[in-house]
Design an enzyme around this catalytic site. Structure first.
Site: not given
Length: 310
Positions: A264, A283
């Site tokens: 990420e 997220h």
């Protein structure tokens, strides 16, 4: 020198509350500069992070006065808990504060994937009328399988039952005679394989550990029903990304919604490029305006109490 360093975004009201009692450095982009973050931690007694700040040996080496790490969320895989314990640094997650947000995300993702009617705006504006292509299904009467049955999964279960789904869950850490199984009308199953094979919707709710890394791999995906959908709001590493991408391209399962990823932000050459029937979000399942305020207030309150008692 600051008492409290906050390296990722936090509700401003909670930040102001900490500033009224302590010297606070609040820079949401500090996570992007680990070297400076390490310098700023010299003399600091508290560090507040989300999931991107890596609280590892390299960072903690310079944190000579740290006594608490507040986590604006619940996952702790970005924090070296063993090293923190060895140094008497308390690690405080915001347990329960974002349960509602994640549960609502899971329900919304389930509806989007099963109904299949959302995503035709461009073709409609181009003059098309794709009614037959957008005839999807209903979630009522289907089976939801929950992998892990902690607080968030239980919130999902209560909402899903109210919408007419049968709910099963696999969680070997929980006793089959625990009272919440009956209270929530959820059936415990004996194995992950049984859950995957018997569910129309599978939602993951387990932490990332050596035992759960790539828990859902090609072999497990092959057990799922062809029309099933998979939702992951837990941790990216729980799924074998390459296996899931192949399954979606091959039509092995009907769709997936992913909010978490092994890397990420996602790399530009992600295995999920050009993958059909896939919903991706950054997220954000546990982050709403409401949950951000709850999570931030909880961590500010606990961190402040620890500092005052130190």
């Amino acid at each position: 020198m600051s008492d409290v360093v906050i390296s990722e975004f936090m509700d401003q009201t909670a930040v102001d509350g900490l500033r009224a009692r302590f010297d606070v450095l609040y820079e949401p982009a500090l996570v992007n500069d680990p070297e400076r973050l390490a310098r700023e931690l010299r003399g600091a007694r508290a560090l507040i992070v989300r999931n991107r700040t890596q609280v590892n040996e390299a960072l903690l080496e310079s944190a000579d006065s740290l006594c608490v790490v507040g986590r604006l969320g619940v996952g702790l895989d970005n924090i070296d808990q063993t090293l923190c314990a060895a140094r008497n640094i308390q690690v405080v997650p915001a347990t329960g504060a974002n349960n509602t947000s994640v549960a609502e995300y899971v329900i919304a993702a389930m509806l989007v994937l099963v109904r299949g009617a959302f995503g035709a705006s461009d073709s409609m504006l181009a003059g098309e009328w794709p009614r037959s292509r957008l005839i999807g299904g209903e979630i009522s009467g289907r089976t939801l399988g929950l992998v892990g049955f902690g607080g968030i999964a239980r919130e999902v279960a209560s909402r899903a039952r109210a919408m007419g789904l049968e709910v099963h869950a696999f969680d070997p850490a929980l006793a089959e005679d625990a009272p919440f199984w009956k209270a929530l009308q959820v059936a415990p199953v004996d194995s992950l394989d049984q859950l995957l094979a018997g569910s129309d919707v599978v939602s993951l709710h387990v932490p990332l550990t050596p035992r759960t890394r790539h828990l859902v791999d090609a072999e497990k995906i092959a057990l799922m029903r062809p029309g099933a959908v998979l939702i992951n709001t837990a941790r990216g590493g729980v799924i074998d990304d390459a296996a899931l991408a192949r399954a979606l391209r091959d039509g092995r399962i009907a769709g997936a919604a992913l909010d978490v990823f092994e890397t990420e932000p996602m790399p530009a050459d992600s295995v999920y490029r050009d993958t059909p029937n896939l919903v991706l979000t950054p997220h954000i399942a546990g982050v709403t305006r409401e949950s951000n305020a709850r999570v931030s207030a909880m961590i500010a309150r606990v961190v402040g109490r620890i500092l005052e008692a130190a």
